[in-house]
Design an enzyme around this catalytic site. Structure first.
Site, PDB file in Angstrom:
ATOM      1  N   LYS A 116      -4.440  19.506  -2.939  1.00  0.00           N
ATOM      2  CA  LYS A 116      -5.508  19.495  -4.103  1.00  0.00           C
ATOM      3  C   LYS A 116      -6.460  19.244  -2.950  1.00  0.00           C
ATOM      4  CE  LYS A 116      -6.463  17.228  -8.432  1.00  0.00           C
ATOM      5  NZ  LYS A 116      -5.431  16.809  -9.770  1.00  0.00           N
ATOM      6  N   GLU A 167       2.106  18.337 -12.088  1.00  0.00           N
ATOM      7  CA  GLU A 167       1.681  17.936 -10.548  1.00  0.00           C
ATOM      8  C   GLU A 167       2.234  16.409 -10.780  1.00  0.00           C
ATOM      9  OE1 GLU A 167      -2.914  16.534  -9.604  1.00  0.00           O
ATOM     10  OE2 GLU A 167      -2.339  16.735 -11.337  1.00  0.00           O
ATOM     11  N   CYS A 204      -3.955  21.400 -10.808  1.00  0.00           N
ATOM     12  CA  CYS A 204      -4.895  21.324 -12.268  1.00  0.00           C
ATOM     13  C   CYS A 204      -6.607  20.579 -12.121  1.00  0.00           C
ATOM     14  CB  CYS A 204      -4.824  19.406 -12.347  1.00  0.00           C
ATOM     15  SG  CYS A 204      -5.199  18.430 -13.765  1.00  0.00           S
ATOM     16  N   ILE A 229      -4.601  -2.669 -43.089  1.00  0.00           N
ATOM     17  CA  ILE A 229      -4.874  -1.480 -42.920  1.00  0.00           C
ATOM     18  C   ILE A 229      -4.532  -1.951 -41.255  1.00  0.00           C
ATOM     19  CG2 ILE A 229      -7.125  -1.280 -42.487  1.00  0.00           C
ATOM     20  CD1 ILE A 229      -6.373   1.522 -44.203  1.00  0.00           C
TER      21      ILE A 229
END
Length: 551
Positions: A114, A41, A150, A305
């Site tokens: 679409k 798309e 889609c 971290i």
């Protein structure tokens, strides 16, 4: 009929590169004997092109690319996605359609527009496109193709979002096969949902289904590929690789069964959520730098971290030689914070510098001595440290051409546990859609073969180290509790009352949700966040800054 699915990575608005890539894929498919090659798309413009679509020249350049591609597609056919002018504009409606072109014999033979235009989460298609109301199959080599774009296949039978279903109209024309071209963004739980919806379509309409998706990252939105092929029973025939460009070939037999040339990925081999997040973040970093024309990244290394994970991801994405970690110890930094950061640098093999910030923060405090005199140490002095670090990091960026990677995680971003113009600075936020508990899972995944993230970094209590003996839990609930509440509120959109009824402490729930809502002004000023969850901060979650509602 031999069908090729081209799962490619596109660069929005880079028409020369996109055109060359598509023509190259057509040539490869031709040499492999394909009759039809299918692209995704809006591949011609890249997705999402956003307000580029409002420039007439941009649409003209899309059409020029289409014509070059058509000229290269003379002895086979292809399907491409592109924005096209709405030729019925004189009757009203938006100026454009989101279209699929069917090209054969060097010409555009048919245009399919679409119909269902998503306008939720990260999608904003109805801003630009007019929905289609008329439907026709594409005839090619004796087959009738139900070609959709889609979302046209996502209006599931059980839970329809729209009042029409394009396939209900197309099925009346007796198609032999469905082809769907898509730009379906990545979220760590989206692959299974996608497979289920497409399975349901194949079963319901009793037709084989070919589905091709984008791969690659466009700033915050990541596309994972994972293109799919189903038989008429809804059984998964093939699942193309995730986070990789590739072309795969399939023979649609006379009896409408499908024979893959070489099956690429089996369903049972699909990655875990954490592995998908890891691969998605690497692709997001890599494409952000490549598509923006940057090569070098820097970040502050605290020994914690979050920065350790971002450094490890950056090294995997860009190469150790292109990553600079900067240690910025303050008077409150512990010895192990410096040693943990140094151990990380050694494990990664990246470059590093150490620049103490005590002198910088002392200078700020001295400048403010008259104004602050007699007042106790507070968040003002804490934030001076964070902003001193940001000044140094940005100076290094300016001097040496680095892009700063932001290291804040989603848990911190959610409750405002960060300093504007300090640790919230950066060109791209790598972990802004990754909860703290997921950060620890990422650390274990990165260390799956050898220790990269120092064990002490993983095991020690998290701390901003902006005052003596500071711990995150001084200001926040423990992360297991915090993240569970955040997921219910942000991802599942549950109110405080609903979460309390689930058994969580009322005072904690109300405090957390208040922190989330009152920190909205901070999130408006953060860098773009790589999206890996079904509900990320940024364009997919739009909240008012001054709203009174606190759930």
């Amino acid at each position: 009929m031999k069908i090729a699915l081209a799962q490619l990575n596109y660069h929005i608005g880079n028409f020369d590169a996109i055109t060359a890539k598509i023509i190259d894929a057509i040539d490869k498919a031709r040499k492999n004997g394909a009759d039809l090659v299918v692209f995704s798309e809006l591949c011609i413009s890249g997705y999402p092109a956003r307000d580029f679509l409002e420039f007439r020249e941009f649409i003209d350049l899309c059409e020029q690319s289409v014509q070059k591609i058509a000229a290269a597609c003379t002895d086979m056919a292809c399907i491409i996605g592109t924005p096209t002018p709405n030729i019925k504009r004189n009757k009203g409606g938006k100026e454009l359609h989101n279209s699929a072109y069917f090209i054969a014999n060097g010409k555009v033979q048919q245009v399919v527009n679409k119909a269902l235009l998503p306008n939720y989460d990260v999608f904003d298609e109805y801003r630009y496109f007019e929905p289609e109301t008329e439907f026709s199959v594409v005839e090619f080599k004796g087959r009738r193709i139900a070609l959709t774009v889609c979302e046209d296949l996502w209006n599931t039978i059980e839970n329809p979002l729209y009042i029409t279903r394009p396939m209900d109209e197309l099925i009346k024309q007796n198609p032999d096969v469905m082809i769907n071209i898509a730009a379906s963004p990545f979220a760590y739980n989206h692959d299974e949902e996608r497979i289920q919806i497409l399975t349901d379509n194949a079963k319901y309409y009793k037709l084989p289904l070919f589905y091709v998706n984008h791969v690659g990252a466009q700033t915050e939105i990541i596309f994972d590929g994972g293109s799919l092929v189903f038989d008429a029973n809804g059984d998964l025939v093939d699942e193309m690789p995730y986070f990789e460009e590739c072309i795969a070939y399939y023979t649609l037999n006379d009896d409408n069964t499908i024979t893959p040339e070489q099956p690429t990925t089996k369903k049972e081999q699909r990655q875990s959520d954490i592995e998908q997040i890891y691969l998605g973040l690497i692709l997001g970093i890599k494409d952000y730098f490549y598509k923006s024309g940057f090569t070098k990244a820097t970040l502050g290394l605290s020994g914690g971290i979050d920065s350790a994970i971002v450094a490890a991801l950056a090294v995997d994405a860009l190469g150790a030689e292109n990553v600079m970690g900067i240690l910025l110890p303050s008077k409150f930094s512990t010895g192990h914070s410096v040693s943990d950061a140094e151990a990380l640098v050694k494990n990664l093999g990246c470059k590093s510098e150490t620049i103490a910030i005590k002198g910088v923060t002392d200078a700020f405090e001295n400048a403010l001595h008259t104004q602050f005199e007699g007042l106790p140490f507070s968040i003002a002095e804490e934030n001076l440290q964070a902003r001193s670090r940001a000044v140094i990091l940005m100076a290094m960026c300016n001097k040496f051409g680095y892009i700063l990677l932001n290291t804040s995680n989603k848990s911190e971003a959610a409750v405002g546990y960060g300093t504007l113009y300090g640790d919230m600075c950066g060109g791209i936020s790598v972990l802004g859609d990754v909860y703290k508990t997921q950060v620890y899972q990422l650390a274990r995944y990165i260390n799956r073969d050898r220790e990269i993230i120092p064990e002490n970094t993983i095991s020690k209590p998290p701390s901003a180290e902006l005052r003596p003996d500071q711990k995150d839990t001084d200001s926040l609930p423990d992360y297991d509790t915090l993240d569970t509440i955040l997921i219910e509120y942000i991802e599942h959109r549950r109110s405080s009352a609903e979460i309390i009824r689930m058994g969580y402490d009322e005072a904690t729930v109300r405090r957390v949700i208040k922190l989330v809502n009152t920190a909205e002004h901070k999130r408006y000023q953060t860098p773009p966040i790589l999206r890996v969850s079904p509900k990320a901060f940024g364009m997919g979650r739009r909240m008012p800054i001054v709203g009174k509602y606190l759930s």
